[in-house]
Design an enzyme around this catalytic site. Structure first.
Site, mmCIF file in Angstrom:
data_model
loop_
_atom_site.group_PDB
_atom_site.id
_atom_site.type_symbol
_atom_site.label_atom_id
_atom_site.label_comp_id
_atom_site.label_asym_id
_atom_site.label_seq_id
_atom_site.Cartn_x
_atom_site.Cartn_y
_atom_site.Cartn_z
ATOM 1 N N LYS A 282 -9.997 -2.896 -16.900
ATOM 2 C CA LYS A 282 -10.566 -1.888 -16.066
ATOM 3 C C LYS A 282 -11.230 -0.909 -16.840
ATOM 4 C CE LYS A 282 -9.030 -0.081 -11.759
ATOM 5 N NZ LYS A 282 -8.034 -0.125 -10.294
ATOM 6 N N GLU A 361 1.243 -1.162 3.595
ATOM 7 C CA GLU A 361 1.271 0.025 4.727
ATOM 8 C C GLU A 361 2.513 -0.230 5.519
ATOM 9 O OE1 GLU A 361 -1.521 -1.126 3.603
ATOM 10 O OE2 GLU A 361 -2.392 0.720 2.513
ATOM 11 N N ARG A 389 -2.989 -0.118 9.590
ATOM 12 C CA ARG A 389 -2.262 -1.428 9.424
ATOM 13 C C ARG A 389 -0.997 -1.408 9.923
ATOM 14 N NH1 ARG A 389 -4.059 -4.360 4.311
ATOM 15 N NH2 ARG A 389 -5.929 -4.984 5.222
HETATM 16 C C1 LIG Z 1 -5.010 -1.477 2.908
HETATM 17 C C2 LIG Z 1 -5.437 -0.452 1.850
HETATM 18 N N1 LIG Z 1 -4.623 0.347 1.238
HETATM 19 C C3 LIG Z 1 -5.084 0.980 0.358
HETATM 20 C C4 LIG Z 1 -6.468 0.804 -0.163
HETATM 21 C C5 LIG Z 1 -7.044 1.598 -1.204
HETATM 22 N N2 LIG Z 1 -7.164 0.831 -2.590
HETATM 23 C C6 LIG Z 1 -8.647 0.572 -2.941
HETATM 24 S S1 LIG Z 1 -8.758 -0.232 -4.187
HETATM 25 C C7 LIG Z 1 -6.989 -0.292 -4.625
HETATM 26 C C8 LIG Z 1 -6.578 -0.942 -5.453
HETATM 27 C C9 LIG Z 1 -6.707 -2.414 -5.556
HETATM 28 O O1 LIG Z 1 -6.376 -2.838 -6.956
HETATM 29 P P1 LIG Z 1 -6.685 -4.336 -7.215
HETATM 30 O O2 LIG Z 1 -6.677 -5.237 -6.105
HETATM 31 O O3 LIG Z 1 -5.952 -4.727 -8.394
HETATM 32 O O4 LIG Z 1 -8.235 -3.998 -7.823
HETATM 33 P P2 LIG Z 1 -8.801 -3.243 -9.040
HETATM 34 O O5 LIG Z 1 -9.198 -1.937 -8.541
HETATM 35 O O6 LIG Z 1 -7.776 -2.990 -10.034
HETATM 36 O O7 LIG Z 1 -9.759 -4.229 -9.531
HETATM 37 C C10 LIG Z 1 -6.484 0.366 -3.423
HETATM 38 C C11 LIG Z 1 -4.849 0.640 -3.540
HETATM 39 C C12 LIG Z 1 -7.170 -0.070 0.429
HETATM 40 N N3 LIG Z 1 -8.418 -0.180 0.087
HETATM 41 N N4 LIG Z 1 -6.819 -0.854 1.483
#
Ligand SMILES: Cc1ncc(C[n+]2csc(CCOP(=O)(O)OP(=O)(O)O)c2C)c(N)n1
Length: 632
Positions: A282, A361, A389
């Protein structure tokens, strides 16, 4: 020197580039990402991590014929740059500009709209099944982060993909991070692959074997043997293959050639669902983001440097810290958003009482319900949009049992640049219809702390919803007190019209009253505070004497606060009142700054004053409550 990037108008232009040019292109893309996102705000670290992966995907697959589905879609900026949206990239996340997520209306290269996590594998399975049913021939690829695999939906999807067995590819983009470090048992499994050198050696061997074998079927047969041979420490392979996926990896997610080879094999040889595991970093290529991926996950737009009041999120966290010191039963649950909810100060002092449960959630709400049954005081710290959710868990697990769970709902109302998947403009409607649930929204950050305290003392479920913004800038009381549930307050006297505002709309309503006073219109302003229960005595009393009422809420007008006021007056048999409901009409709110969107929906001071004047001049009434309607 002219940029290679400026010559890429579609993925086809990528396919002729040589390895050296691809490296140059990746560098140019990173520069563009850093420049644009530090100006417009947006997701930086996640996008920097998938530059090479995106290039490899678009060289191997043939979008839009082949379907490429990005989970969450927050990491799709390179995909946008390479699929004909380069010239519009400067408008990223701005009103009328490109969305910060994938969006079907925006491009044929976005086969599925995203924003919420953990949906990509389900959507991909649907597309793969549709392809099979129609006898078509295209590839379907879902790219999901390790963080998003913690979401229940993703696990449901993996389970079902394995059962249905359609040919599709899941690329696991494993960077060890959600926004914070990824939590949970699956994360542990992935990190084992990332850090176990024996595993790399084993996988190098499997890659070599995959490379020389001519036929896909044999590859998977041999994969079985390899898997069994190394069973003691090749756990992730075992896991994925046991659940029905052919597993390939892990591959270096910054090595385009290596990923291309793997993706080609997955595309050409596999007859069943295939998981391609890539390890990415990242923030890759931008030192500040490499060093602090958590901060650079999402960065705000450039600001003018004005020091604002503390944000509502900060006040929430400070209040939690203050109350956690006094009450050992207070616990806070966050579904993967400890930073957004500013919880680090509480985590630092009470690590055992703040639970990051992953992007889960639904689970978060039911864990809270379980804690409440045992006498704990759980606070679910959650964004309004993600709480959607958990609707059934709120109803079934919390409210039917009348358990004292507190919902601290951040980002209620218009959130701005993240757009329609992230606006918190439905919550007052979907929460007020749930029996036993009290729903409140503070007029300012001082009232937020008192309402949180009230909620924790309420001995029943209560939601406190507050906006994504800095506070109003009021003084903060040292001592917390309870606010009587269902009580509103009159903030400004007036007898021409009554403006019933709630939450973030109270401050602009007060300003609107000043503007109206300049035109000799005397507006009463009410801080309604509770969307449920309403202060029936106060509202009925006002409606008996002031025959023009405006309600204001940053929420859909469908079934929201204004609707509840209408229903109350009707039930109370109060007649001849002109009513205007200001709020979001029956539509999804696009991305754009909060200021632009509030102006658009007449939720700022000027808009409230205008709509109020229109009501008084007879041109703006939505409803006339009268006796004929009374018994409908
Ligand atoms: C249902 C939901 N909860 C929380 C989020 C907030 N959110 C956006 S990106 C993220 C992290 C995602 O992590 P990952 O899938 O590993 O992707 P990365 O950013 O590490 O590439 C979160 C928690 C969301 N988009 N949707």
């Amino acid at each position: 020197m002219s940029r290679l990037l400026d010559k890429i108008d579609s993925p086809a232009d990528l396919k002729t580039l040589k390895a050296k040019e691809l490296k140059q292109l990746a560098g140019e893309i990173r520069k563009e990402l850093v420049a644009r996102v530090t100006d417009n705000g947006g997701h930086l670290a996640s996008n920097l991590g998938v530059v090479e992966l995106t290039i490899a995907l678009h060289r191997v697959f043939d979008s839009p014929k082949d379907k490429i589905i990005w989970d969450v879609g927050h990491q799709s900026y390179t995909h946008k740059l390479l699929t004909g949206r380069r010239d519009k990239f400067k408008t990223l996340r701005q009103y009328g500009g490109l969305s910060g997520f994938t969006c079907r209306d925006e491009s044929q290269h976005d086969p599925f709209g995203t924003g919420h996590a953990s949906t990509s594998v389900s959507a991909a399975l649907g597309m793969a099944k549709a392809r099979d049913l129609s006898g078509d021939d295209y590839s379907v690829v879902a790219i999901i982060g390790d963080g998003a695999t913690t979401g229940g939906m993703a696990l449901e999807a993996f389970n079902n993909v394995a059962q249905l067995g359609s040919k599709m590819i899941v690329v696991l983009n494993d960077n060890g991070m959600s926004i914070a470090p990824t939590v949970g048992a699956l994360a542990k499994l992935f990190s084992k692959v990332r850090f176990d050198r024996r595993y790399y050696r084993a996988s190098e061997e499997s890659k070599r074997l995959f490379g020389i074998l001519p036929l896909g079927k044999k590859i998977w047969q041999l994969g079985e043997k390899i898997k069994n041979g190394f069973k003691g420490f090749v756990m992730p392979t075992v896991f994925w293959e046991e659940v029905g996926f052919a597993y390939m990896g892990p591959f270096d997610g910054h090595n385009i050639a290596e990923m291309e080879k793997a993706l080609e094999k997955a595309r050409d040889y596999s007859h069943k669902p295939t998981l391609v595991h890539v390890i990415t970093q990242k923030g890759r290529g931008y030192t500040p983001a490499e060093g602090n991926a958590v901060y650079f996950h999402g960065v705000p737009p450039k600001s003018d440097g004005t020091k604002l009041a503390p944000t509502y999120s900060e006040v929430f966290a400070r209040t939690m810290l203050h109350l956690a010191r006094r009450d050992p039963n207070l616990v806070v649950i966050t579904p993967a958003m400890p930073e957004g909810n500013c919880l680090s100060i509480v985590q630092a002092e009470f690590p055992e009482r703040v639970f990051d449960v992953g992007i889960c959630e639904q689970h978060a709400v039911t864990v809270a319900a379980g804690l409440a049954t045992q006498g704990y005081k759980p606070v679910v710290a959650i964004y309004s949009t993600f709480l959607q959710r958990s609707f059934d868990q709120i109803i079934h697990d919390v409210c039917t049992q009348n358990l004292p769970v507190v919902f601290a709902i951040d980002r209620g109302g218009i959130v701005g640049d993240d757009g329609k998947t992230h606006q918190g403009t439905l919550d007052l409607s979907y929460l007020t219809l749930v029996p036993n649930l009290t729903v409140a929204a503070p007029k300012d950050e001082n009232e937020l702390q008192h309402l949180l305290y009230t909620a924790l003392e309420a001995k029943q479920p209560m939601a406190v919803r507050y906006p994504r913004s800095a506070g109003v800038g009021v003084n903060m009381d040292e001592e917390l007190h309870q606010i009587p549930i269902g009580s509103g307050e009159v903030l400004n006297q007036g007898d021409d019209v009554a403006i019933l505002a709630i939450g973030a709309t109270v401050a602009p309503a007060m300003e609107a009253a000043k503007e109206l006073a300049e035109n000799n219109i005397k507006a009463m302003v009410i801080n309604s505070r509770f969307a449920k229960p309403l202060d029936a005595e106060l509202i009925n009393g006002i409606a008996l004497s002031i025959k023009n009422i405006v309600t204001v809420e940053e929420n859909t007008v469908n079934g929201g606060f204004g609707s509840s006021v209408l229903a109350l007056l009707q039930r109370s048999g109060i007649s001849d009142v002109n009513i205007k409901n200001i709020g979001i009409p029956d539509e999804f709110v696009e991305h754009g700054s909060q200021a632009i969107l509030r102006a658009k929906y007449k939720l700022d001071a000027a808009g409230i004053a205008e709509e109020t004047s229109n009501l008084l001049s007879g041109s703006g009434s939505d409803f006339l409550i009268n006796t004929e309607f009374k018994n409908c």
